[in-house]
Design a protein around this motif. Sequence first.
Motif, short mmCIF file in Angstrom:
data_model
loop_
_atom_site.label_atom_id
_atom_site.label_comp_id
_atom_site.label_asym_id
_atom_site.label_seq_id
_atom_site.Cartn_x
_atom_site.Cartn_y
_atom_site.Cartn_z
N GLY A 222 1.00 -1.41 0.29
CA GLY A 222 -0.56 0.67 0.38
C GLY A 222 0.93 1.32 -0.13
N ASP A 223 -0.03 2.21 -0.24
CA ASP A 223 1.36 3.86 -0.12
C ASP A 223 1.19 3.86 1.11
OD1 ASP A 223 -1.45 5.21 0.75
OD2 ASP A 223 -1.96 6.50 -0.63
N LEU A 224 0.92 3.75 2.00
CA LEU A 224 1.18 4.37 3.92
C LEU A 224 1.09 5.68 4.49
CD1 LEU A 224 4.81 2.76 4.27
CD2 LEU A 224 2.50 1.78 5.84
N GLU A 225 -0.05 5.93 2.78
CA GLU A 225 -1.59 7.23 3.83
C GLU A 225 -0.37 8.28 2.47
OE1 GLU A 225 -2.03 8.53 7.05
OE2 GLU A 225 -4.08 6.90 7.47
N PHE A 226 0.98 8.37 1.28
CA PHE A 226 1.76 9.31 1.10
C PHE A 226 1.20 9.31 -0.39
CE2 PHE A 226 3.98 9.10 4.74
CZ PHE A 226 5.65 9.81 4.36
N ASP A 227 -0.62 10.41 -0.23
CA ASP A 227 -0.89 10.24 -1.55
C ASP A 227 -0.40 11.74 -2.33
OD1 ASP A 227 -1.77 12.37 -0.01
OD2 ASP A 227 -3.78 10.43 0.73
N GLY A 228 0.49 12.28 -1.70
CA GLY A 228 0.35 13.70 -2.50
C GLY A 228 0.25 14.82 -1.93
N TYR A 311 -12.28 12.29 2.47
CA TYR A 311 -13.07 12.76 4.42
C TYR A 311 -13.96 13.49 4.42
CZ TYR A 311 -10.61 7.81 3.55
OH TYR A 311 -10.24 6.83 4.12
N THR A 312 -15.80 13.17 4.42
CA THR A 312 -16.35 14.45 5.03
C THR A 312 -17.27 13.89 5.24
OG1 THR A 312 -16.97 16.43 4.12
CG2 THR A 312 -17.19 14.77 2.15
N ASP A 313 -18.04 15.34 6.25
CA ASP A 313 -19.09 14.51 6.88
C ASP A 313 -20.72 13.91 5.43
OD1 ASP A 313 -22.41 15.10 7.12
OD2 ASP A 313 -21.56 14.51 9.34
N PRO A 314 -20.71 12.51 5.61
CA PRO A 314 -22.22 12.45 4.39
C PRO A 314 -23.26 13.86 3.93
CG PRO A 314 -22.31 10.91 5.86
CD PRO A 314 -21.00 12.07 6.29
N GLY A 315 -23.42 14.18 4.30
CA GLY A 315 -24.12 14.85 3.77
C GLY A 315 -23.34 16.46 3.82
N SER A 316 -22.20 16.56 3.77
CA SER A 316 -21.35 17.61 2.85
C SER A 316 -21.81 17.77 1.33
CB SER A 316 -19.98 17.89 3.62
OG SER A 316 -19.31 18.93 2.73
N ASP A 317 -21.95 19.45 0.86
CA ASP A 317 -21.76 19.28 -0.51
C ASP A 317 -20.58 19.32 -1.33
OD1 ASP A 317 -24.61 19.02 -0.55
OD2 ASP A 317 -24.59 20.92 -0.12
N GLN A 318 -19.62 18.95 -0.17
CA GLN A 318 -17.95 19.00 -1.25
C GLN A 318 -17.40 17.77 -0.79
OE1 GLN A 318 -16.02 22.29 -1.50
NE2 GLN A 318 -18.75 22.54 -0.92
N LYS A 319 -17.80 17.52 -1.93
CA LYS A 319 -17.47 15.87 -1.83
C LYS A 319 -16.96 15.78 -3.52
CE LYS A 319 -21.73 13.51 -0.06
NZ LYS A 319 -22.91 12.72 -0.39
N PHE A 320 -15.85 15.37 -3.07
CA PHE A 320 -14.59 15.93 -4.74
C PHE A 320 -13.09 15.16 -3.80
CE2 PHE A 320 -14.09 19.51 -2.62
CZ PHE A 320 -12.76 19.62 -2.35
N TRP A 321 -12.93 14.29 -4.94
CA TRP A 321 -11.83 13.91 -4.56
C TRP A 321 -10.19 15.39 -5.16
CZ3 TRP A 321 -8.21 11.54 -1.34
CH2 TRP A 321 -6.83 10.97 -1.19
N PRO A 322 -9.49 15.73 -4.28
CA PRO A 322 -8.51 16.82 -4.71
C PRO A 322 -7.85 16.57 -6.35
CG PRO A 322 -8.62 16.50 -2.53
CD PRO A 322 -9.31 15.08 -2.86
N GLN A 323 -7.63 15.49 -6.39
CA GLN A 323 -6.78 14.96 -7.41
C GLN A 323 -7.50 14.43 -8.71
OE1 GLN A 323 -2.00 14.21 -7.20
NE2 GLN A 323 -3.09 13.66 -5.07
N ASN A 324 -8.93 14.10 -8.43
CA ASN A 324 -9.10 13.92 -9.42
C ASN A 324 -9.52 15.40 -11.06
OD1 ASN A 324 -9.98 11.44 -10.40
ND2 ASN A 324 -12.16 11.87 -9.61
N PRO A 325 -9.79 14.31 -11.92
CA PRO A 325 -9.85 16.10 -12.88
C PRO A 325 -11.45 16.48 -13.12
CG PRO A 325 -8.37 14.13 -14.26
CD PRO A 325 -8.61 14.13 -12.51
N ILE A 326 -12.23 14.85 -13.10
CA ILE A 326 -13.88 15.04 -13.08
C ILE A 326 -14.01 13.99 -12.29
CG2 ILE A 326 -15.27 14.26 -15.05
CD1 ILE A 326 -13.06 14.53 -17.00
N GLN A 327 -14.72 14.26 -11.29
CA GLN A 327 -14.83 14.21 -10.83
C GLN A 327 -15.95 12.83 -10.56
OE1 GLN A 327 -13.48 14.72 -7.04
NE2 GLN A 327 -12.28 15.75 -8.31
N GLY A 328 -15.98 11.15 -10.39
CA GLY A 328 -16.30 10.14 -10.59
C GLY A 328 -16.01 9.73 -11.54
N GLN A 329 -15.00 9.80 -12.09
CA GLN A 329 -14.40 9.23 -13.16
C GLN A 329 -13.35 8.39 -13.16
OE1 GLN A 329 -16.15 9.33 -16.20
NE2 GLN A 329 -17.86 10.18 -15.09
N HIS A 330 -13.26 7.59 -13.75
CA HIS A 330 -11.74 7.48 -13.53
C HIS A 330 -10.35 6.79 -14.95
CE1 HIS A 330 -8.29 4.06 -11.97
NE2 HIS A 330 -9.71 4.04 -11.42
#
Length: 426
Positions: A222-228, A311-330
């Motif tokens: 694993g990455d030992l949490e070193f995700d940049g 990681y955020t509160d499930p009710g939050s509208d701030q749902k994104f991964w900072p390094q993803n250029p297009i959220q929800g895609q791969h």
Amino acid sequence: MHRYAGVLMRAVASLMLCWAAVPITITTAEDAVPPRIVLVALTGQLNIDLMIINNNAPITGPGGGIAVTPKGVAIARPLDRSMWFYDRGSDSMFRLGFALPETNWDQLPATTPGGRPINRDPLRYRGVGFVQREDGVHVLITFGHYDPVRVCFVSRLAQALLPPDWASPLAEGAVPVDLAWEIVLEGSPCLPFAEQRNAFGGNQMGGGIAVSPDGTVYFTTGDLEFDGLGSKQPAVSQLDGATYGRVFKILPNTWEVQELAKGLRNPQGIAIDAAGGLWTTDHGPMGGDELNHITGDQNLGWPNVTFGVNYTDPGSDQKFWPQNPIQGQHEGYDKPEFAWVPSVAPSSLALVSGFHPRWDGDLIMGTLAGQAIRRIKFDGDRVILDEAIPLNARVRDVAVGHGRIYVFFDDGRFGYATPHHMGEPD
């Protein structure tokens, strides 16, 4: 267990209206903790009985892993470097006579240079495997290791040749002996403590091991949490020359390591299917847990892409991964064969074989947050069924052998599942 037969029959009858798995705990009249209990799980196609062997004496320590041998099941867990063994001949558990490799758990500092507390528990043992070589049986283990000289930490895979009588209990009053452990792979680079989030991310070390019938060994890191992000630099899963966030292969009769895939976060589960295909599970962040088919020369994208979010509160509208250029895609990387949103926290993976015709050929997956095992059925490489079987406890590892599915819980309990008697069609 005959005196509980009436309890079991009444409980099962009352639950047959619902197919979902429901564990039933058998206790004594005095409500004391019994040494063993039976959990009855009702699933879509096959009811199972799960016998917990050490219900009143769980194995202490964090993490851990199990591996099947001809005589039973080895269990790596304790902080005192000893390994446990379940002997199926005597249906009992005991400590083995050899010591696991050193993690330097007791040398971890209490805080980082900046004063952030360091949790020692993630410095743990994870995967266990056994492989037959010309000189005998070798044991392999993945684990975290702290370097007090460089003040940094790594993940390791080590192996050692076992003595012929290794599956025997530790003699009373004896001290486990040290084997001639050889480090097959040490993580690179050696990672410093962080001043944010978890100061030491050793629980994100991957560490699954699978051994093919021809002696080929596969394992994960694993990455030992070193995700940049923040002080978790660099993003090691994409770093050239690094050994984190990878799937590796060791050739038969050698200890030569070859990289098969990179771009993973915390791939704890790894298994070889009935056709010889290699599969891994990976923890996403908040969502985006993955099942990946490893075919070689792959980049699965972490941390640049994910189906999860920060990681955020499930009710939050701030749902994104900072390094993803297009959220929800791969996009731009190899995609998983299947993903779970929300997260189930896949801890382990094993091929079901010799258990029951209704399940044989499927993969069984343990989950932590999901507190269940999941049965995964394929049509070729396509997942066509994903069945959750709740056990109401975090499942640390699963293994299959001797006509059983062995389960190691995160609380240190260990047991095995066998098929419940199923009725025949009229």
